[in-house]
Design an enzyme around this catalytic site. Structure first.
Site: not given
Ligand code: XUL
Ligand code: CO
Length: 433
Positions: A102, A230, A305, A99, A269, A266, A337, A294
């Site tokens: 980051d 996502e 999560d 990102h 998720h 993911e 991730d 992910d």
């Protein structure tokens, strides 16, 4: 330069018998699986945020990690990049993901954010040209800063929509500049905390326009990668609009974007949405919108999560089974991730978490390939639906209720139930995992 990982060797494949902690036992990038190198099947990526930006906090306590690159200056950001590329090299991963927030310090305004990001992008570019990994995907963090507390594209304040749109444009520019193979949108605050103050229709229309603008900009830019959304059902918000694959498919159809956008699924998720990972992959593949994954797992007791590293070969094998059935990744890949537990303080913890996860994925992939080559599951599936190959069965789908009723009566059709053989199929899976 940084000596953060100085004591850690480059990780190499040594085979299942190795007792060397700093070696792969199952991930041999050059091993051929179904006619393709394992590395080209799995397309591993390391996530910048969990490894280099996250300080180890949880809802009850702050930072546990002490990293020399923690700080708000460009020098810190460059030291962080040095450490990141040192780690990528030791793991031999072909990709990374990030990102904007980051990798660069937060600026005073949009213009400073952009300058900071582009300076780091140039720095990344040099490292990538010098043999560093490629960029699997870039994305914008539209959820951490307080301006996004009520959403980004779905915010009631048009100025926030504008700031988010400008930020995504910059992050798409950065991703394109670095040759990124995908661009991801995870709507971290695109949802609501309470219906009492929320205009659902307006917010979803804003989100639809936003995504359409992203697709238009992709074409204007000449970006050849894939736009990925996502899904996640809740957390941080009570309800997120990108709930799961089925919900996103409906959203894409509503805004005419189903041929333009695919999905980054993911594991954690999917579980929060009440699905299995393989369900979400299989559904996306069936709908023609499977893009990337992910890879992680959730703690099954926590209920939130937790982004653990994957450690169950049987679970991972079923996910890769669906991916192989769908023909494998195109521009997508396996992005970890996943984050350390907050007590795992050592540089070696960070490396070895990935080594273990890469080995689990390699075992899962090999098991999945063996199951597919065995064809037992697919043969059973084909046999289960074989009745539909008959011409009269196909003709029925173009028929109508009254004609069907007449045929059932005249032919005396009276179905006799057949076993679905679930336990036998589960036994078959267990021969491979
Ligand atoms: C959050 C999450 C994100 C996205 C990218 O749960 O998964 O890290 O992958 O924004
Ligand atoms: Co994710």
């Amino acid at each position: 330069m940084t000596d953060f990982f100085a004591d850690i060797p480059e990780i190499r494949f040594e085979g299942p018998g190795s007792t060397n902690e700093f070696a792969f036992r199952h991930y041999d990038p050059d091993e051929t699986v179904m006619g393709k190198r394992m590395a080209d099947h799995l397309r591993f990526a390391v996530a910048y945020w969990h490894n280099f930006a996250w300080p180890g906090g949880d809802p009850f306590g702050g930072q546990t990690f002490e990293r020399p690159w923690f700080g708000d200056t460009m020098d810190h950001a460059k030291m962080k990049a040095d450490a990141a590329f040192e780690m990528f090299r030791r793991l031999g991963v072909p990709y990374f993901c990030f990102h904007d927030a980051d990798v660069r310090p937060e600026g005073a305004d949009f213009a400073e954010n952009t300058r900071n990001l582009m300076e780091i992008v140039e720095y990344f570019g040099e490292k990538m040209e010098a043999g560093g990994p490629k960029l699997l995907w870039g994305t914008a963090n539209l959820f951490s800063h307080r301006r996004y507390m009520a959403g980004a594209a779905t915010n009631p304040d048009p100025d926030v929509f504008a700031f988010a749109a400008a930020t995504v444009k910059t992050c798409m520019d950065a991703t394109h500049r670095l040759g990124g193979e995908n661009y991801v949108l995870w709507g971290g605050r695109e949802g609501y905390e309470t219906l009492l103050n929320t205009d659902l229709v307006r917010e979803s229309e804003q989100a639809g326009r936003f995504l359409s603008m992203v697709v238009d900009y992709k074409h204007k830019l000449g970006f050849k990668g894939t736009i990925l959304v996502e899904p996640k059902p809740q957390e941080p918000t009570k309800h997120q609009y990108d709930y799961d694959v089925g919900t996103i498919y409906g959203f894409l159809k509503r805004f005419g974007l189903e041929d333009e956008v695919k999905i980054n699924i993911e594991c954690g998720h999917a579980i929060l949405a009440g699905h299995s990972f393989e369900h979400e992959i299989a559904l996306a593949a069936a709908l023609g919108i499977f893009g990337s994954i992910d890879m992680n797992r959730n703690d099954y007791q926590c209920g939130w999560d937790t982004d653990h590293f994957p450690n169950s070969t049987p679970e991972v094998a079923l996910a890769y089974y669906e991916i192989l059935r769908a023909g494998g990744f195109d521009t997508g890949g396996t992005n970890f991730d996943a984050k350390l537990r907050r007590q795992s303080l050592d540089p070696a913890d960070m490396i070895l978490a990935h080594v273990g996860a890469m080995d689990v994925c390699a075992r899962g992939l090999k098991a999945a390939a063996a199951m597919l080559e065995d064809d037992g599951l697919e043969a059973a599936r084909r046999a289960r639906y074989a009745g539909w190959n008959a011409p009269e069965a196909q003709a029925m789908l173009g028929s109508d209720l009254a004609s069907i009723a007449a045929r059932v009566e005249s032919e005396g059709i009276n179905p006799s139930p057949r076993s679905a053989r679930q336990e036998r199929l589960e036994n078959l899976v267990n021969r491979f995992v």
